[in-house]
Design a protein around this motif. Structure first.
Motif, PDB file in Angstrom:
ATOM      1  N   VAL B 164       0.865  -1.182   0.000  1.00  0.00           N
ATOM      2  CA  VAL B 164       0.000   0.000   0.000  1.00  0.00           C
ATOM      3  C   VAL B 164       0.900   1.230   0.000  1.00  0.00           C
ATOM      4  O   VAL B 164       1.793   1.351   0.852  1.00  0.00           O
ATOM      5  N   GLU B 165       0.703   2.100  -0.969  1.00  0.00           N
ATOM      6  CA  GLU B 165       1.434   3.366  -1.000  1.00  0.00           C
ATOM      7  C   GLU B 165       0.448   4.492  -0.775  1.00  0.00           C
ATOM      8  O   GLU B 165      -0.604   4.540  -1.424  1.00  0.00           O
ATOM      9  N   ILE B 166       0.784   5.383   0.156  1.00  0.00           N
ATOM     10  CA  ILE B 166      -0.104   6.523   0.409  1.00  0.00           C
ATOM     11  C   ILE B 166       0.686   7.811   0.242  1.00  0.00           C
ATOM     12  O   ILE B 166       1.738   8.000   0.865  1.00  0.00           O
ATOM     13  N   LYS B 167       0.190   8.693  -0.617  1.00  0.00           N
ATOM     14  CA  LYS B 167       0.793  10.016  -0.729  1.00  0.00           C
ATOM     15  C   LYS B 167      -0.200  11.009  -0.139  1.00  0.00           C
ATOM     16  O   LYS B 167      -1.314  11.163  -0.647  1.00  0.00           O
ATOM     17  N   ALA B 168       0.199  11.649   0.964  1.00  0.00           N
ATOM     18  CA  ALA B 168      -0.690  12.620   1.603  1.00  0.00           C
ATOM     19  C   ALA B 168      -0.165  14.011   1.281  1.00  0.00           C
ATOM     20  O   ALA B 168       0.851  14.445   1.834  1.00  0.00           O
ATOM     21  N   LEU B 169      -0.843  14.692   0.376  1.00  0.00           N
ATOM     22  CA  LEU B 169      -0.394  16.029  -0.021  1.00  0.00           C
ATOM     23  C   LEU B 169      -0.767  17.056   1.049  1.00  0.00           C
ATOM     24  O   LEU B 169      -1.498  16.751   1.983  1.00  0.00           O
ATOM     25  N   THR B 170      -0.271  18.263   0.855  1.00  0.00           N
ATOM     26  CA  THR B 170      -0.392  19.303   1.869  1.00  0.00           C
ATOM     27  C   THR B 170      -1.768  19.387   2.525  1.00  0.00           C
ATOM     28  O   THR B 170      -2.789  19.432   1.834  1.00  0.00           O
ATOM     29  N   ASN B 171      -1.744  19.365   3.839  1.00  0.00           N
ATOM     30  CA  ASN B 171      -2.949  19.582   4.639  1.00  0.00           C
ATOM     31  C   ASN B 171      -4.065  18.563   4.415  1.00  0.00           C
ATOM     32  O   ASN B 171      -5.211  18.804   4.772  1.00  0.00           O
ATOM     33  N   SER B 172      -3.730  17.415   3.849  1.00  0.00           N
ATOM     34  CA  SER B 172      -4.773  16.388   3.692  1.00  0.00           C
ATOM     35  C   SER B 172      -4.883  15.584   4.981  1.00  0.00           C
ATOM     36  O   SER B 172      -4.007  15.652   5.857  1.00  0.00           O
ATOM     37  N   GLU B 173      -5.971  14.844   5.110  1.00  0.00           N
ATOM     38  CA  GLU B 173      -6.183  14.056   6.326  1.00  0.00           C
ATOM     39  C   GLU B 173      -6.748  12.697   5.944  1.00  0.00           C
ATOM     40  O   GLU B 173      -7.825  12.609   5.374  1.00  0.00           O
ATOM     41  N   ILE B 174      -5.983  11.665   6.245  1.00  0.00           N
ATOM     42  CA  ILE B 174      -6.403  10.317   5.852  1.00  0.00           C
ATOM     43  C   ILE B 174      -6.461   9.414   7.062  1.00  0.00           C
ATOM     44  O   ILE B 174      -5.529   9.357   7.856  1.00  0.00           O
ATOM     45  N   LYS B 175      -7.586   8.724   7.141  1.00  0.00           N
ATOM     46  CA  LYS B 175      -7.677   7.645   8.124  1.00  0.00           C
ATOM     47  C   LYS B 175      -7.584   6.352   7.342  1.00  0.00           C
ATOM     48  O   LYS B 175      -8.432   6.109   6.473  1.00  0.00           O
ATOM     49  N   TYR B 176      -6.587   5.554   7.610  1.00  0.00           N
ATOM     50  CA  TYR B 176      -6.471   4.292   6.903  1.00  0.00           C
ATOM     51  C   TYR B 176      -6.594   3.165   7.927  1.00  0.00           C
ATOM     52  O   TYR B 176      -5.833   3.106   8.895  1.00  0.00           O
ATOM     53  N   ALA B 177      -7.573   2.299   7.720  1.00  0.00           N
ATOM     54  CA  ALA B 177      -7.720   1.159   8.625  1.00  0.00           C
ATOM     55  C   ALA B 177      -7.584  -0.117   7.816  1.00  0.00           C
ATOM     56  O   ALA B 177      -8.110  -0.212   6.704  1.00  0.00           O
ATOM     57  N   ALA B 178      -6.851  -1.076   8.362  1.00  0.00           N
ATOM     58  CA  ALA B 178      -6.715  -2.343   7.651  1.00  0.00           C
ATOM     59  C   ALA B 178      -7.030  -3.485   8.596  1.00  0.00           C
ATOM     60  O   ALA B 178      -6.635  -3.464   9.756  1.00  0.00           O
ATOM     61  N   VAL B 179      -7.776  -4.442   8.095  1.00  0.00           N
ATOM     62  CA  VAL B 179      -7.955  -5.683   8.826  1.00  0.00           C
ATOM     63  C   VAL B 179      -7.404  -6.778   7.936  1.00  0.00           C
ATOM     64  O   VAL B 179      -7.932  -7.035   6.853  1.00  0.00           O
ATOM     65  N   ASP B 180      -6.302  -7.369   8.360  1.00  0.00           N
ATOM     66  CA  ASP B 180      -5.663  -8.410   7.557  1.00  0.00           C
ATOM     67  C   ASP B 180      -6.040  -9.762   8.127  1.00  0.00           C
ATOM     68  O   ASP B 180      -5.723 -10.064   9.272  1.00  0.00           O
ATOM     69  N   GLU B 181      -6.715 -10.545   7.296  1.00  0.00           N
ATOM     70  CA  GLU B 181      -7.109 -11.877   7.765  1.00  0.00           C
ATOM     71  C   GLU B 181      -6.734 -12.916   6.738  1.00  0.00           C
ATOM     72  O   GLU B 181      -7.589 -13.681   6.267  1.00  0.00           O
ATOM     73  N   LEU B 182      -5.487 -12.938   6.348  1.00  0.00           N
ATOM     74  CA  LEU B 182      -5.043 -13.934   5.382  1.00  0.00           C
ATOM     75  C   LEU B 182      -4.999 -15.306   6.058  1.00  0.00           C
ATOM     76  O   LEU B 182      -4.769 -15.411   7.259  1.00  0.00           O
ATOM     77  N   GLY B 183      -5.213 -16.351   5.243  1.00  0.00           N
ATOM     78  CA  GLY B 183      -5.414 -17.693   5.803  1.00  0.00           C
ATOM     79  C   GLY B 183      -4.164 -18.357   6.332  1.00  0.00           C
ATOM     80  O   GLY B 183      -3.038 -17.878   6.161  1.00  0.00           O
ATOM     81  N   GLN B 184      -4.403 -19.488   6.939  1.00  0.00           N
ATOM     82  CA  GLN B 184      -3.359 -20.214   7.653  1.00  0.00           C
ATOM     83  C   GLN B 184      -2.223 -20.681   6.751  1.00  0.00           C
ATOM     84  O   GLN B 184      -1.073 -20.758   7.183  1.00  0.00           O
ATOM     85  N   ASN B 185      -2.547 -20.980   5.490  1.00  0.00           N
ATOM     86  CA  ASN B 185      -1.512 -21.502   4.597  1.00  0.00           C
ATOM     87  C   ASN B 185      -0.945 -20.443   3.657  1.00  0.00           C
ATOM     88  O   ASN B 185      -0.315 -20.760   2.659  1.00  0.00           O
ATOM     89  N   VAL B 186      -1.206 -19.203   4.012  1.00  0.00           N
ATOM     90  CA  VAL B 186      -0.704 -18.116   3.176  1.00  0.00           C
ATOM     91  C   VAL B 186       0.534 -17.515   3.847  1.00  0.00           C
ATOM     92  O   VAL B 186       0.502 -17.121   5.006  1.00  0.00           O
ATOM     93  N   THR B 187       1.627 -17.471   3.101  1.00  0.00           N
ATOM     94  CA  THR B 187       2.826 -16.791   3.592  1.00  0.00           C
ATOM     95  C   THR B 187       2.798 -15.389   3.004  1.00  0.00           C
ATOM     96  O   THR B 187       2.671 -15.236   1.786  1.00  0.00           O
ATOM     97  N   SER B 188       2.876 -14.378   3.867  1.00  0.00           N
ATOM     98  CA  SER B 188       2.657 -13.052   3.305  1.00  0.00           C
ATOM     99  C   SER B 188       3.749 -12.057   3.632  1.00  0.00           C
ATOM    100  O   SER B 188       4.422 -12.140   4.661  1.00  0.00           O
ATOM    101  N   TYR B 189       3.903 -11.125   2.705  1.00  0.00           N
ATOM    102  CA  TYR B 189       4.772  -9.971   2.901  1.00  0.00           C
ATOM    103  C   TYR B 189       3.884  -8.740   2.751  1.00  0.00           C
ATOM    104  O   TYR B 189       3.240  -8.550   1.711  1.00  0.00           O
ATOM    105  N   LEU B 190       3.782  -7.934   3.796  1.00  0.00           N
ATOM    106  CA  LEU B 190       2.966  -6.719   3.736  1.00  0.00           C
ATOM    107  C   LEU B 190       3.890  -5.525   3.836  1.00  0.00           C
ATOM    108  O   LEU B 190       4.718  -5.448   4.742  1.00  0.00           O
ATOM    109  N   SER B 191       3.727  -4.598   2.910  1.00  0.00           N
ATOM    110  CA  SER B 191       4.522  -3.377   3.012  1.00  0.00           C
ATOM    111  C   SER B 191       3.607  -2.189   2.786  1.00  0.00           C
ATOM    112  O   SER B 191       2.960  -2.083   1.748  1.00  0.00           O
ATOM    113  N   ARG B 192       3.516  -1.336   3.803  1.00  0.00           N
ATOM    114  CA  ARG B 192       2.650  -0.163   3.689  1.00  0.00           C
ATOM    115  C   ARG B 192       3.474   1.055   4.052  1.00  0.00           C
ATOM    116  O   ARG B 192       4.194   1.030   5.048  1.00  0.00           O
ATOM    117  N   ARG B 193       3.377   2.092   3.233  1.00  0.00           N
ATOM    118  CA  ARG B 193       4.161   3.285   3.561  1.00  0.00           C
ATOM    119  C   ARG B 193       3.409   4.546   3.159  1.00  0.00           C
ATOM    120  O   ARG B 193       2.767   4.583   2.106  1.00  0.00           O
TER     121      ARG B 193
END
Lengths: 463, 389, 263
Positions: B164-193
């Motif tokens: 997930v890439e987020i660009k917040a320009l001047t004076n913006s306001e972002i609420k980002y909520a994530a619920v990650d529920e990947l399964g038991q047999n999933v190997t995951s790499y999460l990168s959020r910036r």
């Protein structure tokens, strides 16, 4: 002849004592053999040294922390013996060395408040003495080389048990070329309430000091050990790579205080470790004021139930100095507790880091740890990193860790100045107050000395 | 490895990005995470098909499939894609840029305020790797909430690489909520910036509820003067799960504020490594960085690390961190049990309180409730297993 | 006789959140002489504390116009410690806490800051003076060995401010709400301390919301401040009148258009 090279660091003088024996510059297997032969050591120690030397060659430099790339290990003097014997009376110590220690206040401190005192000059201890009343109690206090000769069984039983050559490159180096250091054995139930001190002095340019200290506090015994270190200012670098092993047996107590005030051309890369058994206590009190680079993380292995370990440290880093220090508390038994309090000050371009580990092993039920790291960064040239690792393998433990980094409090400054106190004095008071939990733990004379040193360090940091 | 059918219908510049990244994927090292070793995890299987996202496009902002957007709004997408997290940072990002097969583009124009939270429900199909890219651009003075929920369909062993890439320009306001529920047999790499400009605010609430092995990197770069971010992460690990979480805030701008609040509950035989990193760059005077890393150890077979790290190169700052490791608060437990609750229920309730900060800041009631259910389920399983082992 | 004069003082502060500058003092005039006790009363948020902090030299308060003169000399360019050594003292509403520095050590440093380097106060003289003042303020010796204000209760902090006042003996004391958070017994003790300073060489400016404190420390002059200005000056009776009629009454009487907080 005393040469005051640098008026800012008051212990920066050196004298021109000629060594009786030296291995010359550089380190080879031959150097190691020469040291061992000069010391008339048993075969097992030569084997240990050689094994350490080969380990040293294999190990890489530390991959974390300060930059060590300027450290010139090729041209170092690894062993220099300055006298043929060790003295028990200051009047017998050769004049130039005695003058040095007089200037450092060592004999005076001994007269005033020590149970025993030793002084190491370059590679060997040149003086050591213990008051009769403590000697009679059976306390053994000597330099480590003498201990190897005089107490071979006791020595072999404990030597190298806590710090192995494989531990890190500089522990391996120490294993290969170690010389001097203190050996203390306090028999069962003997409580030595007055401090024992060792003073370490590096004098020659581009030289190394590799003392090896081994302390055994037997069941129910107590010891309070203090060490101080200084060196002359030179433009080329010196190395101090000590190894310290402290064994605190059942119900015993050991306090180990270090006031490290090396000149700013000394790399101080030390390995200090204590193992503590049931109901016993190990306290490290560690003041790092000088050196060019310090890397030192004394550890306590809490191996017996109800064992306690503490670290109380201050570090001051000024321009050109990188203090990277901390502590490691390893909880291996039930109901053990540890506490780390670290106070750091970075100023005029210095860097001061806390690096530490608290680990709770599988069998550490009911154990507790508390860590507090506070740092003041005095100006915008200075910096500080706080890098604690907390590793937990047990569900029945608790750990609290807190750290703060800030500049000196504007609110406090304003308050003190509003009472007419100058900015400089107010800053000094706040800094002294900040390190007070540390100074309060020192023997009185050291506390006074330390306050003076810090006050001295802080001078000119305003405006 | 080849890109096969991935590039059909993609503009040249997009294909070029893939090819450049493909060339790098073998050369670059894995990202490093202190105290967490995952170098022998299999994280880079090639993808073959694009997974399209169908979203009804709203009137006053852009929310659409990333691949469609790269054709329809090439200038916008080209400008921001991989501008926050670079494709050449490490092996997993290069792999991501080469094999991305799912994507969403959200662009909220300047001065646009969206009242209702934007919800994104993503489902990974375990029959193929899921390489997903969410690109979010918040225009000047814009204000909105985005909720992303990610789940898994099926039980096959698979890989997820979610960026997930987020660009917040001047004076913006972002609420980002994530619920990650990947399964038991999933190997995951999460990168959020997030890259946060002057006076902008990014509020992260992340519920990391994956059941498989996970490496997660949550970064915020406070670039502009007065930029502000609050990062809340809750995490429950169970079974034999291995999870490494790096949450980093870097204060570049003056008077920037970055706070991290991480809460972990470690059950059963799982391992959780929580690294919090507060980095204040020289020149960021007046910066503020606080972090809390709190871990509850529910089992002696588990392993937890709470490593709060401060790297400070500036003196006019207030920085601090606190970390703690402990058990369920006994006073709270006693209080609840004195009201007649059984121990297990009371325990779960205390833990929910422990995780509460993140729960309350998730802007959708429905998703909040789902997250509570997930937490309850994970905890109940953990209690069960801890009892039987 | 010393004088402290505030002339047409305008002061701005910057809001930490919004970074907007706001004018708090809008032209304050005040003349005090040693031998006098002045009181400033006024509703919340009207600039009373701003006045005292500006006189002391707190950095967040920016003087945009006017002057502050101590014995005819402008002190605006003087750092805080110099103002203090010139004879000003501010008993603060929220004194800073400083760990590791004992109260006694701090007091000696403050006293010595006013003396030549080669004429420090002797330990005996210091302790004698300290014991006398501790007794006057009903404070225990133990208080002097505690760290400066650290862990002090609200009441202990106020007493400690007055203890400093007695030890330092300034020409002018600014007492910022020393009555807040005090029970009646503590209020009496604190007042006793201030009253013991009364005399030809001491002047005070008492800032308070309530008339109650002024029953114990009788002011010679009472000023009322509203919206950044002194709107009325009178004798001790003025305080009583305010107690009876409230600030709204006075505002309406003076025909001022000022919002009071609780309107």
């Amino acid at each position: 002849m005393i040469d005051l090279e640098n008026s800012e660091y008051e212990y920066g003088f050196h004298d021109d004592v000629k060594p009786k024996f030296t291995t010359g510059r550089g380190l080879t297997e031959e150097t190691v053999r020469k040291i061992s032969a000069e010391k008339n050591e048993p075969q097992w120690m030569l084997d240990y040294r050689l094994k350490s030397y080969h380990t040293y060659q294999k190990l890489a430099m530390p991959k974390f922390g300060p930059d060590l790339s300027d450290l010139d290990l090729e041209n170092m003097l690894y062993y220099q013996k300055m006298t043929d014997k060790k003295y028990r009376d200051w009047d017998d110590v050769p004049d130039k060395m005695k003058e040095t220690f007089d200037r450092l206040g060592v004999p005076e401190a001994e007269r005033k408040y020590l149970a025993g005192s030793s002084a190491q000059y370059e590679s060997e201890v040149v003086y050591h003495n213990m008051r009769n009343e403590f000697e009679k109690l059976g306390i053994l206090f000597t330099d480590t080389d003498t201990a190897l000769q005089e107490y071979p069984e006791l020595f072999k039983k404990w030597f190298g048990k806590l710090v192995k050559p494989t531990d890190n490159k500089f522990a391996a180096l120490n294993g290969a070329v170690w010389s001097g250091g203190s050996f203390i054995y306090v028999p069962k139930g003997v409580r030595c309430d007055i401090p024992i001190q060792s003073y370490f002095r590096l004098n020659a340019e581009n030289s190394g000091q590799f003392e090896r200290t081994l302390i055994i506090v037997d069941e129910g015994a107590k010891v309070d050990y203090v060490e101080g270190c200084t060196a002359p200012n030179y433009s080329s670098d010196s190395l101090h790579a000590a190894v310290v092993e402290v064994n605190v047996l059942r119900d015993a107590y050991c306090r180990y205080t270090t006031i490290q005030n090396w000149s700013d051309n000394v790399y101080s890369l030390e390995t200090k470790r204590a193992a503590v058994l049931e109901n016993a206590t190990m306290e490290w009190v560690d003041g790092n004021l000088g050196s060019k680079v310090t890397m030192k993380y004394p550890s306590v292995y809490l191996n017996g139930e109800n064992a306690r370990g503490t670290m109380l440290s201050i570090a001051v880093a000024s321009n050109g100095i990188h203090q990277d220090s901390g502590a490691r508390m390893i909880h291996n038994a039930k109901n053990t507790s540890s506490s780390i309090v670290s106070k750091s000050i970075a100023q005029t371009g210095g860097s001061v880091d806390y690096r530490g580990t608290v680990r709770f092993g599988k069998h550490s039920d009911g154990s507790k740890a508390h860590v507090e790291c506070d740092t003041i960064i005095m100006d915008d040239q200075s910096s500080s990193d706080t890098i604690p690792y907390n590793e937990i393998d047990n569900a029945n433990v608790s750990m609290e860790h807190e750290a703060r980094v800030s500049k000196i409090s504007e609110e406090q400054l304003y308050y003190l100045m509003s009472r007419g106190i100058s900015e400089e004095k107010a800053t000094e008071m706040i800094v002294m107050g900040f390190v007070e939990p540390f100074t309060k733990k020192l023997p009185m004379e050291y506390a006074v000395e330390l306050n003076r040193l810090i006050s001295y360090e802080m001078e000119g940091s305003i405006g | 490895m080849t890109l096969e059918n991935l590039t059909i219908n993609e503009p040249d510049w997009f294909v070029q990005k893939r090819l450049t990244a493909l060339g790098l994927a073998d050369k670059l090292p894995l990202p490093t995470m202190q105290r967490f070793d995952f170098h022998n995890w299999q994280l880079t299987p090639p993808t073959r098909t694009i997974i399209k996202t169908n979203i009804a496009s709203p009137d006053n902002y852009i929310l659409m499939d990333l691949f469609d957007a790269s054709n329809e709004y090439p200038d916008l997408v080209q400008k921001y894609l991989y501008s926050i997290i670079k494709a050449d940072e490490n092996k997993l990002m290069a792999y991501h840029a080469a094999f991305v097969n799912h994507g969403v583009f959200l662009y909220v124009p300047k001065n646009t305020v969206i009242e209702k939270p934007i919800e994104l429900e993503l489902q990974q199909d375990s029959s193929q790797p899921f390489v997903s890219h969410v690109l979010v651009v918040a225009g000047e003075n814009s204000k909105f909430s985005l909720i992303q929920k990610t789940t898994t369909k099926g039980n096959q062993a698979s890989v997820a690489n979610c960026v997930v890439e987020i660009k917040a320009l001047t004076n913006s306001e972002i609420k980002y909520a994530a619920v990650d529920e990947l399964g038991q047999n999933v190997t995951s790499y999460l990168s959020r910036r997030a890259d946060v400009d002057r006076d902008a605010y990014v509020d992260w609430s992340i519920g990391l509820m994956n059941e498989g092995n996970t490496v997660a990197d949550f970064d915020t770069d406070l670039k502009g003067t007065g930029a502000h971010s609050e990062i809340k992460v809750v995490d429950i690990t169970a079974g034999k799960q291995l999870e490494g979480v790096n949450t980093r805030v870097t204060n570049y701008g003056k008077k920037t504020i970055g706070n991290i609040n991480q809460r972990g509950v470690i059950t059963d035989h799982s391992r959780l490594i929580f690294n919090g990193i507060g980095h204040i760059i020289k020149g960021a005077s007046g910066a503020n960085a606080e972090q809390q890393n709190r871990v509850l150890m529910m089992s002696s077979h588990a392993h937890g690390d709470a490593n709060p790290i401060l790297l400070i190169d500036e003196n006019d700052v207030l920085a601090g961190h606190a970390a703690s490791v402990g058990q369920v608060d006994q006073n709270q437990l006693y209080y609840l049990m004195s009201r007649g609750l059984d121990k297990k229920t009371a325990q779960r309730m205390v833990i929910r309180g422990f995780l509460g900060d993140v729960l309350v800041s998730i802007p959708s009631k429905a998703i909040r409730e789902q997250l509570v259910q997930t937490i309850e389920r994970k905890l109940a399983n953990g209690q069960e297993i801890s009892e039987n082992s | 006789m010393a004088t402290l004069e505030v002339k047409n003082l305008h002061v701005e502060v910057e809001d930490e959140e919004t970074k907007n500058k706001k004018e708090i003092l809008k032209g304050v005039n005040l003349l005090m002489k040693t031998g006098e006790i002045h009181a400033i009363m006024g509703p919340n948020g009207t600039g009373k504390s701003t006045l005292s902090q500006t006189i002391m030299g707190q950095k967040n308060y920016h003087v945009t116009n006017g002057d502050i003169l101590l014995n005819g000399e402008s002190i605006l360019d003087m750092p805080v410690d110099q103002r203090a050594r010139k004879g000003l003292f501010l008993a603060m509403q929220y004194p800073a806490e400083i760990q590791g520095v004992t109260n006694a050590e701090f007091l000696r440093a403050a006293i010595n800051a006013r003396r030549p380097a080669d004429d420090k106060i002797s330990v005996m003289d210091f302790l004698k003076e300290l014991d006398k003042n501790l007794e006057l303020l009903d404070m225990s010796q133990a208080m002097t060995e505690r760290y400066l204000n650290e862990g002090f209760s609200g009441g202990e902090k106020k007493r400690n401010e007055i203890l400093q006042l007695l030890m330092i003996k300034p020409s002018f004391a600014l007492l910022d709400e020393i009555d807040s958070g005090l029970d009646i017994d503590a209020l009496k003790v604190v007042s006793k301390g201030v009253n013991s300073m009364r005399g030809d060489n001491f002047g005070a400016l008492i800032i308070t919301h309530y008339q109650r404190l002024l029953n114990y420390i009788k002011p010679d002059v009472v000023h009322v401040m509203m919206d950044g200005k002194i709107v009325k000056t009178g004798s001790a009776d003025l305080a009583q009148k305010l107690e009876n009629e409230g600030y709204a009454g006075l505002r309406d009487e003076l025909g001022l258009k000022v919002n009071l907080v609780d309107d």
